[in-house]
Design a protein around this motif. Structure first.
Motif: not given
Ligand SMILES: Nc1ncnc2c1ncn2[C@@H]1O[C@H](COP(=O)(O)OP(=O)(O)OP(=O)(O)O)[C@@H](O)[C@H]1O
Ligand SMILES: Nc1ncnc2c1ncn2[C@@H]1O[C@H](COP(=O)(O)OP(=O)(O)OP(=O)(O)O)[C@@H](O)[C@H]1O
Ligand code: SF4
Ligand code: SF4
Ligand SMILES: [Mg+2]
Ligand SMILES: [Mg+2]
Lengths: 337, 350, 426
Positions: C99-110
């Protein structure tokens, strides 16, 4: 919870309005001349274009549609007077006014009121029966999943539910009343429950049984499937690992979860059930709304057709509301989110 | 009191399916004493969960064929009646599961589920007693404000709190054996550390026996007194934890040790995977089930590895340390070939 | 933009084909040969140009009230102002709790999500600002590998259809060459070309993840976002996939943003690592700075929590730092330092001021008022003077806040040398 109910009821009313509007527009702009049927009827099929024009004028079909819709809605709340032709009788249609039947010249709402108990008796009685039969049988089958009894049950029920409902009901009627000539219940039909509850029940019984058995085959399958799925859930394993008796595991932990999808299907299904009552009423000779609406369609009795459609919509909205309430009682996550 | 708390002997669990008979556990034997922790490791499908569910008699008699013997304080569990099993479950033996969100009933309050576990084994306890007990247990496992959280639903708890609640439920009847099936796999490392600490503290306090199932050798190394390594439903190495971690004798254990990096390993080296895929349980490989993936089988003369199932017997390291492998000089091979790859710093300079 | 023209793309493609087609007389080694000997993880190249520069990236998901009129009642601050660089052909690891935002970061970059704010420079273009249509030609350069190999592949499509889908969408290869290309890719990821017409359910988890990797490679991307690429796989299989990713990185020079919660795997794969907590980067640096010289209490707690065979066996394990409580909600994060509710050394200033991400080494930044090695955290807040406050975090009229505390994506040539208490220089 209360605020939620109020909100749902309000949005239900909005939906009813929209339904009434679309039915109205359908007739107004539809391919057939709305005044034609009444003209034919009143003139004993000697409707000339001039006569038709007279009917159009008095019935208001020459006004813009929104004005007439306004009159209709106004009538629902305050009542109105309806004249079919210049020199015919004025019918006083009291609020809530859904119009006067072209055919019988009866107040549509009044007639609906007298026919409603019959339809609700059929539908609710049938539904109660098939839920009370279907769910326990489904649960019992799920508990014995894979055994011979389970397999036999599943395949025989599948066979029954693959017969079209009207055929099934007709066969049931033929078998019981003509072949077996079972006394008492062979005399099907609607008798007001307030007059004679015994007669009411015996008149309905055959219809209930037909609906009940047919619906039960489906709900057995739904609840069996749902229960089988729930019984493989982790929390059921946890319940067993706690040392709870089997009864508690199945009924307290399993059934409550298994009911959620069944209730959902029931909410959607209730509409189909009402459609089913048309056949039921027809076959078992019950003077209900389904039969009434069916005849109205044949006779192009527009006020009655639109009233039955509205009735259907109202029932659907109500049953959906009830389902959602049951849903939130079953699943606290729905309540709290 | 000489008998260990739990003795499993020659346990075999089979599931007849449409495709054939799945032998999930074969001839498994182990034992656990009070106050001790047994760690069971192995990859997915190696029979860890199936074997421990058998200890609680949780398999459906219609779908599972169970043979062998499971004795709890000398009483045979295999073939025991449901009524007697129920007295055992949650009382003498408790089990906690991996995914606490799925393992707690979503429709009932956490406190209610705990109280239910208490009352079923304390029929004379009142509802209030059970509730008080539930709050006490929630407090014991470190849930803040337990008197208020007791009325929450599981979805209102965080992942770590749910697992704590599961543990509280497992321990509410003071069981002598707690089976924890991957209790921390779904959790973050910091929360995992909290839960493992908690388990250790509670075990000390209650002096219960614990079986911890995991695929993380690190968790085993920290928690367990004994280790059982499973492959394709069989024990392939069994013995004291320290001994197995320092002197593993079976190539599959070597593979497990070398295929996961740790936070000190050499990053310029490649990772050393176990080649191939896990075996099918419908038609397991003949001989040693690991032979299609074993890089050391050429050191065994002939085609022994692919034809003959090795016995689970002491290797060269004392009677406690059992291995299922035909290699005769595994200690030397480990020192010479495996250790330099996984821990070059531990290899003594000649 | 020139570097992204289709001509350039197919040029790359040709080179790519030459290396991975096993031709008997060719002296170019086949991929299979290379993979046999294998590559180690990429090394840090301090001079490498960044392929991706992320600055002050933010993603807020609106939280709405239930019911008909869904008013906005707050934000999930999933990613709240993070900056970093991914060097060309290098890999940056992203670790942190659920929940710290790792996947969100990845999804932002893609660009599966459009960021709320900030910029993402990719070869001179700001991915954050582009519309979906402008993005389409760029998407092939940034591809994603997903965590769950069981749900990320359409069960009704053949492997061939899955892997070739990006080629068809982007209309890069003539139709008759697609199959050959896909079969080459399948060989690259260690599957057999005969698998072309099979369905995903016929494959094991590790093989499915290989299919997902082949799909991501189809367009010869320059950056791969790998979101927990091995955490759904069996332990014995994880190493196979990590090795494959290493080989791909070395052979094709792909840069990786490698998201994982397994600290050891990240350490193995990534020469640089960023540690996230509740939407922020709390510490970022090269491998040694993070794993042997962590200065943030959260990084230290994370590291001490990893169960480790070797340490357990040799008994040399440091005392585990016991973090209490759970990660707070990103809807209403704590004031000041977001870690303060669980931090063992938090003081008053931590509640008042957010610690700036300060560079404390050549390639090492940390966001803490009391940065220091385990057990050596300073008594006085290191940041007080910079922020123009006293030790409790109250405004200090005697000092004025430093003006250049804005987070930069890369590293500066000068830094605060905490040991020497001077300004360090490269
Ligand atoms: N009811 C069942 N019917 C058929 N096969 C089963 C059944 N239960 C388990 N199995 C099979 O038994 C094998 C062992 O399963 P088990 O759950 O014990 O594995 P595990 O070691 O716990 O793996 P994991 O790490 O994935 O939890 C699996 O291959 C599984 O498919
Ligand atoms: N589409 C969305 N709408 C609303 N909130 C979201 C959405 N996606 C993610 N979030 C929230 O943003 C936060 C960060 O989520 P994210 O998936 O990036 O975490 P993560 O670091 O990848 O965690 P994990 O290790 O569990 O995968 C979480 O609190 C999550 O609930
Ligand atoms: S018995 Fe043979 S194949 Fe099996 S682990 Fe030992 S050496 Fe390898
Ligand atoms: S700033 Fe304060 S609360 Fe945050 S990590 Fe540093 S010491 Fe802990
Ligand atoms: Mg398991
Ligand atoms: Mg994630």
């Amino acid at each position: 919870m209360f605020a939620y109910l109020v909100k749902r009821v309000l949005s239900g009313i909005v939906v009813l309005f929209l339904v009434s509007l679309s039915i109205f527009l359908l007739f107004w702009f539809g391919p057939s001349e709305p005044a034609q049927s009444i003209c034919d009827r009143e003139t004993s099929n000697r409707c000339t274009p001039e006569r038709l024009e007279v009917f159009r004028e008095t019935l208001g079909f020459n006004n813009p549609w929104y004005q007439e819709y306004g009159t209709f809605i106004d009538g629902v709340f305050t009542g109105r007077e309806i004249k079919f032709s210049k020199n015919t009788k004025v019918y006083d249609c009291e609020a809530p006014c859904l119009g006067i039947s072209y055919r019988t010249k009866q107040d549509v709402f009044d007639e609906m009121k007298t026919r409603m108990p019959a339809t609700l008796s059929v539908a609710l009685g049938g539904a109660t029966l098939y839920l009370l039969l279907g769910i326990p049988i489904g649960v019992a089958a799920a508990k014995r999943r894979g055994t011979l009894a389970d397999k036999a049950l599943v395949s025989s029920f599948l066979a029954i539910s693959s017969i079209p409902y009207y055929l099934f009901a007709l066969l049931a009627w033929l078998f019981v009343t003509i072949n077996l000539q079972v006394p008492v219940i062979s005399d099907t039909g609607y008798f007001p429950i307030t007059d004679n509850p015994g007669k009411w029940a015996s008149g309905m019984l055959l219809a209930w049984i037909a609906l009940g058995i047919f619906g039960c085959t489906q709900y057995t399958r739904y609840s069996r499937g749902s229960m089988v799925e729930v019984l493989s859930e982790d929390y059921i394993r946890t319940a067993k690992a706690k040392g709870l008796p089997n009864r508690t595991v199945i009924y307290k932990h399993g059934l409550r979860s298994a009911l959620v999808p069944v209730v959902t299907i029931f909410g959607i299904d209730f509409g189909t059930l009402l459609a089913g009552t048309i056949f039921t009423e027809r076959i078992f000779d019950i003077e209900g709304i389904g039969l009434w609406g069916l005849e109205a369609v044949y006779q192009k009795d527009l006020p009655v057709v639109s009233a039955t459609a509205l009735f259907g919509a109202a029932i659907l909205i109500t049953s959906n509301l009830i389902v959602d309430v049951i849903y939130s009682v079953l699943d606290p996550r729905v309540r709290l989110s | 009191m000489d008998d260990p708390l739990l003795v499993v002997e020659d346990l075999t669990v089979q599931f007849p399916t449409e495709d054939g008979v799945v032998t999930a556990v074969s001839n498994l034997s182990y034992q656990v004493e009070l106050g001790k922790t047994l760690g069971i490791v192995g990859e997915s499908g190696s029979g860890k969960s199936v074997s421990s569910m058998a200890v609680l008699g949780l398999h459906d008699a219609r779908s599972a064929r169970i043979t062998g013997s499971i004795r709890v304080r000398g009483t045979e569990v295999v073939g025991m009646s449901e009524a007697k099993l129920r007295k055992l479950r949650g009382n003498e033996i408790a089990m906690i599961f991996q995914d606490a969100l799925a393992a707690l009933h979503p429709f009932y309050r956490v406190g209610g589920q705990l109280a239910e576990a208490y009352r079923v084994h304390h029929p004379s306890a009142s509802k209030r007693d059970a509730r008080r007990k539930a709050i006490e247990m929630l407090d014991r496992v470190g849930i803040p404000k337990p008197d208020r959280r007791v009325d929450d639903f599981p979805h209102q708890f965080s992942g770590g709190m749910r697992q704590r609640a599961m543990i509280a439920m497992g321990l509410i009847n003071d069981p002598s054996l707690l089976i924890a099936d991957e209790p921390t796999t779904a959790l973050d490392v910091t929360v995992q550390a909290q839960i493992l600490d908690l388990l250790q503290d509670l075990q000390r306090e209650f002096n219960s026996a614990v079986i911890i199932i995991t695929h993380d050798l690190g968790v085993i190394a920290e928690m367990a007194d004994d280790v059982l390594v499973m492959y394709a439903g069989r024990a392939v190495e069994y013995g004291p934890c320290k001994e197995i971690m320092v002197h593993p004798e079976m190539p599959y254990t070597w593979g497990l040790l070398s295929s996961v990096p740790d936070v000190t390993s050499d990053t310029s080296a490649r990772m050393i995977p176990i080649p191939g895929n896990p075996p099918s349980l419908l038609s397991p490989p003949t001989g040693c089930a690991f032979h299609p993936r074993c890089v050391h089988r050429d050191k065994v003369p002939g085609d022994l590895c692919s034809t003959t199932l090795p016995e689970l017997i002491p290797g060269g390291r004392g009677p406690q340390h059992l291995k299922r492998c035909h290699l005769s000089n595994s200690d030397a091979i480990y020192e010479a070939e495996v250790l330099p790859e996984i821990a070059p710093d531990l290899v003594e300079e000649p | 933009m020139a570097s992204m023209s289709p001509e350039q793309g197919s040029g790359d493609m040709a080179a790519y084909q030459a290396t991975d087609t096993p031709e008997p007389e060719s002296d170019v080694p086949s991929f299979a040969d290379v993979a046999e000997h294998g590559h180690a993880a990429s090394e840090l190249d301090p001079d490498a140009e960044p392929v991706l520069t992320v600055e002050n990236l933010r993603m807020y998901f609106p939280v709405r009230s239930p019911g008909l009129i869904r008013r906005k009642i707050g934000d999930v601050q999933a990613v709240d102002g993070i900056s970093f660089e991914v060097p060309k052909g290098g890999s940056l690891g992203l670790v942190g709790e659920s929940g710290c935002g790792k996947s969100t970061t990845g999804r932002l970059i893609t660009r599966l999500y459009k960021p709320t704010g900030g910029s993402m420079q990719f070869e001179g273009v700001d991915l954050a600002k582009l519309s979906n249509r402008e993005l389409k030609p760029l998407r092939r350069n940034v591809q994603m590998i997903f965590q769950d190999p069981y749900t990320s592949l359409n069960p009704r499509q053949t492997v061939g259809a899955i892997v070739s889908a990006p080629l068809q969408v982007h209309n890069i290869l003539p139709r008759n060459q697609i199959k050959r290309r896909v079969q080459e890719l399948l060989e690259v990821v260690g599957l057999s070309p005969e698998h072309y017409n099979r369905y995903p359910n016929e494959f094991s988890g590790g093989q499915r993840q290989r299919i997902g990797i082949a799909r991501a490679l189809t367009l010869n991307p320059k950056l791969l976002v790998a979101d927990e690429p091995v955490s759904a796989l069996d332990v014995s299989i994880q190493a196979q996939v990590i090795n494959l990713l290493q080989d791909i990185q070395q052979e094709f020079g792909v840069a990786f943003l490698f998201i994982a919660h397994d600290l050891a795997v990240v350490r193995h794969f990534c020469p640089e690592v960023a540690v996230m907590y509740l939407g922020k980067i709390v510490e970022i640096g090269d491998r040694d700075s993070i794993y042997s010289n962590a200065h943030h209490p959260y990084t230290q707690a994370l590291l001490s929590a990893v169960p480790d065979v070797k340490q357990a066996v040799t008994g040399e394990r440091r005392e585990r730092i016991r973090l209490t409580g759970d990660v707070p909600s990103p809807i209403d994060p704590p004031s000041g330092c977001r870690f303060r509710t669980r931090c063992p050394i938090a003081q008053e200033i931590c509640a008042r001021h957010e610690p700036p991400l300060l560079q404390i080494g050549k390639r090492h930044k940390v966001a803490c008022h009391f940065p220091g090695r385990l057990g050596e955290h300073p008594r006085e807040p290191f940041t007080a003077r910079l922020l123009g406050v006293d030790a409790e975090g109250q405004p200090d009229p005697g000092s004025s806040p430093a003006t250049d505390l804005v987070e930069q994506p890369g590293y500066a040539d000068t830094w605060f040398d905490l040991d020497a208490k001077t300004i360090g220089r490269a």
